[in-house]
Design a protein around this motif. Sequence first.
Motif, PDB file in Angstrom:
ATOM      1  N   GLY A   4       0.698  -1.069  -0.032  1.00 50.20           N
ATOM      2  CA  GLY A   4       0.122   0.217  -0.152  1.00 50.20           C
ATOM      3  C   GLY A   4       0.954   1.300  -0.373  1.00 50.20           C
ATOM      4  N   ILE A   5      -0.105   2.208   0.607  1.00 48.59           N
ATOM      5  CA  ILE A   5       0.434   3.636   0.198  1.00 48.59           C
ATOM      6  C   ILE A   5       1.518   3.818   1.767  1.00 48.59           C
ATOM      7  N   THR A   6       2.828   4.312   1.243  1.00 43.81           N
ATOM      8  CA  THR A   6       3.857   4.759   2.406  1.00 43.81           C
ATOM      9  C   THR A   6       4.478   5.914   2.622  1.00 43.81           C
ATOM     10  N   GLN A   7       4.815   6.064   3.208  1.00 44.19           N
ATOM     11  CA  GLN A   7       5.552   7.772   3.752  1.00 44.19           C
ATOM     12  C   GLN A   7       6.841   7.936   1.953  1.00 44.19           C
ATOM     13  N   LYS A   8       7.309   6.926   1.154  1.00 45.76           N
ATOM     14  CA  LYS A   8       8.049   6.769   0.360  1.00 45.76           C
ATOM     15  C   LYS A   8       7.773   6.953  -0.699  1.00 45.76           C
ATOM     16  N   ASP A   9       6.125   7.060  -1.261  1.00 47.88           N
ATOM     17  CA  ASP A   9       5.014   7.369  -1.474  1.00 47.88           C
ATOM     18  C   ASP A   9       5.490   9.002  -1.930  1.00 47.88           C
ATOM     19  N   ILE A  10       4.659   9.144  -1.103  1.00 47.57           N
ATOM     20  CA  ILE A  10       4.178  10.634  -0.717  1.00 47.57           C
ATOM     21  C   ILE A  10       5.884  11.748  -1.155  1.00 47.57           C
ATOM     22  N   ASP A  11       6.566  10.922  -0.028  1.00 47.06           N
ATOM     23  CA  ASP A  11       7.939  11.957  -0.405  1.00 47.06           C
ATOM     24  C   ASP A  11       8.397  11.953  -1.693  1.00 47.06           C
ATOM     25  N   LEU A  12       7.639  10.944  -2.666  1.00 44.74           N
ATOM     26  CA  LEU A  12       8.759  11.338  -3.743  1.00 44.74           C
ATOM     27  C   LEU A  12       7.254  11.686  -4.910  1.00 44.74           C
ATOM     28  N   ALA A  13       5.986  12.124  -4.475  1.00 39.79           N
ATOM     29  CA  ALA A  13       4.477  12.826  -4.796  1.00 39.79           C
ATOM     30  C   ALA A  13       5.494  14.295  -5.269  1.00 39.79           C
ATOM     31  N   GLU A  14       5.962  14.512  -3.674  1.00 42.85           N
ATOM     32  CA  GLU A  14       6.032  15.617  -3.292  1.00 42.85           C
ATOM     33  C   GLU A  14       7.635  15.892  -4.374  1.00 42.85           C
ATOM     34  N   ARG A  15       8.237  14.754  -4.310  1.00 45.33           N
ATOM     35  CA  ARG A  15       9.525  15.333  -5.434  1.00 45.33           C
ATOM     36  C   ARG A  15       9.215  15.643  -7.146  1.00 45.33           C
ATOM     37  N   PHE A  16       8.292  14.616  -7.291  1.00 46.94           N
ATOM     38  CA  PHE A  16       7.703  14.819  -8.971  1.00 46.94           C
ATOM     39  C   PHE A  16       6.950  16.360  -8.691  1.00 46.94           C
ATOM     40  N   ASP A  17       5.927  16.667  -7.473  1.00 47.43           N
ATOM     41  CA  ASP A  17       5.698  18.154  -7.879  1.00 47.43           C
ATOM     42  C   ASP A  17       6.617  19.100  -8.104  1.00 47.43           C
TER      43      ASP A  17
END
Length: 92
Positions: free
Chosen positions: A75-88
């Motif tokens: 599922g969704i982890t902090q790694k996903d949130i962190d990478l989403a922010e980097r893509f933004d």
Amino acid sequence: MSDRLTDDEIQAQLPAAWDRDGDEIVRTFEFESYLEGVGFASAAGGLAEEAFHHPEMTIGWREVEVRLTTHDAGGITQKDIDLAERFDELAE
């Protein structure tokens, strides 16, 4: 292995332009041209490789859809949130 985030944690931390789709977070980035989208996907791939966390990316006409999940956590982890922010940041 990263721990799955709770529903409340996901809701609180999900970047504004991203949506939740089950056990993934997803965003479609829009660009002025096809090649600009390809360039973004290439740069995003570099960031993903650096983080050793690899999204699903679909390149379309002037857009790139990015889907993030942590497969080994199911599922969704902090790694996903962190990478989403980097893509933004990359897309700015």
